[in-house]
Motif scaffolding. Sequence first.
Motif, short mmCIF file in Angstrom:
data_model
loop_
_atom_site.label_atom_id
_atom_site.label_comp_id
_atom_site.label_asym_id
_atom_site.label_seq_id
_atom_site.Cartn_x
_atom_site.Cartn_y
_atom_site.Cartn_z
N GLN A 117 85.30 25.80 -31.22
CA GLN A 117 86.64 26.25 -30.87
C GLN A 117 87.61 25.70 -31.90
O GLN A 117 87.29 24.76 -32.62
N GLY A 118 88.77 26.30 -31.97
CA GLY A 118 89.76 25.84 -32.94
C GLY A 118 91.08 26.55 -32.73
O GLY A 118 91.27 27.26 -31.74
N PHE A 119 91.99 26.37 -33.67
CA PHE A 119 93.31 26.99 -33.56
C PHE A 119 93.89 27.22 -34.95
O PHE A 119 93.42 26.65 -35.94
N VAL A 120 94.88 28.09 -35.00
CA VAL A 120 95.65 28.33 -36.23
C VAL A 120 97.13 28.17 -35.88
O VAL A 120 97.62 28.83 -34.96
N ARG A 121 97.81 27.32 -36.62
CA ARG A 121 99.23 27.06 -36.34
C ARG A 121 100.03 27.14 -37.63
O ARG A 121 99.63 26.59 -38.66
N SER A 122 101.17 27.81 -37.57
CA SER A 122 102.07 27.88 -38.73
C SER A 122 102.97 26.65 -38.74
O SER A 122 103.56 26.29 -37.70
N ASN A 123 103.09 26.01 -39.89
CA ASN A 123 103.92 24.82 -40.02
C ASN A 123 105.30 25.19 -40.57
O ASN A 123 105.51 26.26 -41.13
N ASN A 124 106.23 24.27 -40.43
CA ASN A 124 107.60 24.53 -40.89
C ASN A 124 107.68 24.74 -42.40
O ASN A 124 108.60 25.40 -42.88
N ASP A 125 106.75 24.17 -43.16
CA ASP A 125 106.77 24.31 -44.62
C ASP A 125 106.07 25.58 -45.10
O ASP A 125 105.90 25.78 -46.31
N GLY A 126 105.64 26.43 -44.17
CA GLY A 126 104.99 27.67 -44.55
C GLY A 126 103.48 27.58 -44.63
O GLY A 126 102.80 28.61 -44.77
N LYS A 127 102.93 26.37 -44.59
CA LYS A 127 101.48 26.21 -44.62
C LYS A 127 100.89 26.42 -43.23
O LYS A 127 101.61 26.51 -42.22
N LEU A 128 99.56 26.50 -43.19
CA LEU A 128 98.84 26.64 -41.94
C LEU A 128 98.06 25.37 -41.63
O LEU A 128 97.52 24.73 -42.55
N THR A 129 97.99 25.03 -40.37
CA THR A 129 97.04 24.02 -39.92
C THR A 129 95.94 24.74 -39.15
O THR A 129 96.22 25.50 -38.22
#
Length: 446
Positions: A117-129
């Motif tokens: 399992q996992g996730f994709v999150r958009s960060n404030n600096d435009g990168k992805l976690t």
Amino acid sequence: MIFSLFKDRTLSAVAGTIALFFSTPAAAQLTGSVTAEGDNQLVIAVPGLPTPQSTNTAAGSTAELGNKISDVIVSDLRSSGLFQPVGRSQVRTISFNEVTAPQFPYWTTTNASALIQGFVRSNNDGKLTVGCYLYDVALESELTRQGFVVNPRDWRRAAHKCADSIYSRLTGESPFFDSRIAYIAETGPKDNRRKRLAIMDSDGANHRFITNGQATALTPRFSPDYKQIVYLSFLDGNPRIYVYEIGTGRQRLITQSTNPTFAPRWSPDGKTILYSMAIAGNTDIYKVSAQGGEPTRLTFSPGIDIGGSFSPDGSRIVFESDRSGSQQLYVMSANGGNERRISFGGGRFATPEWSPRGDLIAFTKIAGNFRVGVMTPSGSGQRLLTNSWQDEAPTWAPNGRIIQFFRTTRGSGKTGIWQVDLTGKNERQLPTPVNGSDPAWGPLLP
């Protein structure tokens, strides 16, 4: 650039390498060793990766990327031949809150022994976690977690990194998915081929051509630091060894000659290039500084000596020679001398390549058909892994457990990039936009 986050977690009940026990039902706890094939492959459930909030990025929305990353993880694990991943079309969609709190009763009903399992999150600096978690379904325990911060365009690298962490955790082996392949892209009729240098990801994605085909390109190899590719180029019929700098696109001439030149290869430290050259009908092995300069001759026997590759520690070289009357494999010291034949048993042997683990040497055996095989550096344990009409030019995965080669189809002359694991049972073709030959698998990306 890719940044790693989180900490790897281990089960207190399991020390060292995770083992997977295959003689019990698929939901049995993970306690054996991964050497599976066919119906005994470990079943791993891989739902889509949710996002806390779907956000648009340059590579698509985070919801879309979560599904794409899941698909790449499934494809990577399936290609290893050890796992039977069950993708998002066959399991239910999970919520973001479930990523760290799996609903184990449901996953037990899927017959899966492991769960990713996992996730994709958009960060404030435009990168992805991108988060990546592996669970033991039977024990309802977390085995490992990894997280990566990437630019949106590098989402595939995050997927490969996740698959690498799962592969390593379950097998105890080094990973290989986050790597690249150089090869020769072939177009045109069989008797007038246009051969260009091309590179792609380990699964065939992110393909691009490096040369334009005005000069024939052959036998590429990545440098150990991944910054350069050495290859042979024929311009106006004269062979030249070039080093292509991947970051800048610049090319540097290493050697040029009117004499036939073959098969440039890097030393493990990236400081030396090995190659072969024919003078007055006698072909010998030479080495030269990766910056160019005066070459040093390493072999002096009459006949044809063609340099293969260095051992991982740089102390020895495996090469092919016809000094015994037929094409055979020999090992010598890195500076020449102490030459010893290692191939026996009938047929001819060519294109040797030392495993990055140092335990095996891959080769092409010519006895009617061309087949790819392996033997130990002493010549023992010879095994053939393929059985087609013309398979040749093996190159190793970074972990030394999968071999890539190119296959020519009888009659048509069409060539393609294939790979096989050391069992010889898990074989597949890599997708390429045109015919392909002379593959070179690079090390893990930094």
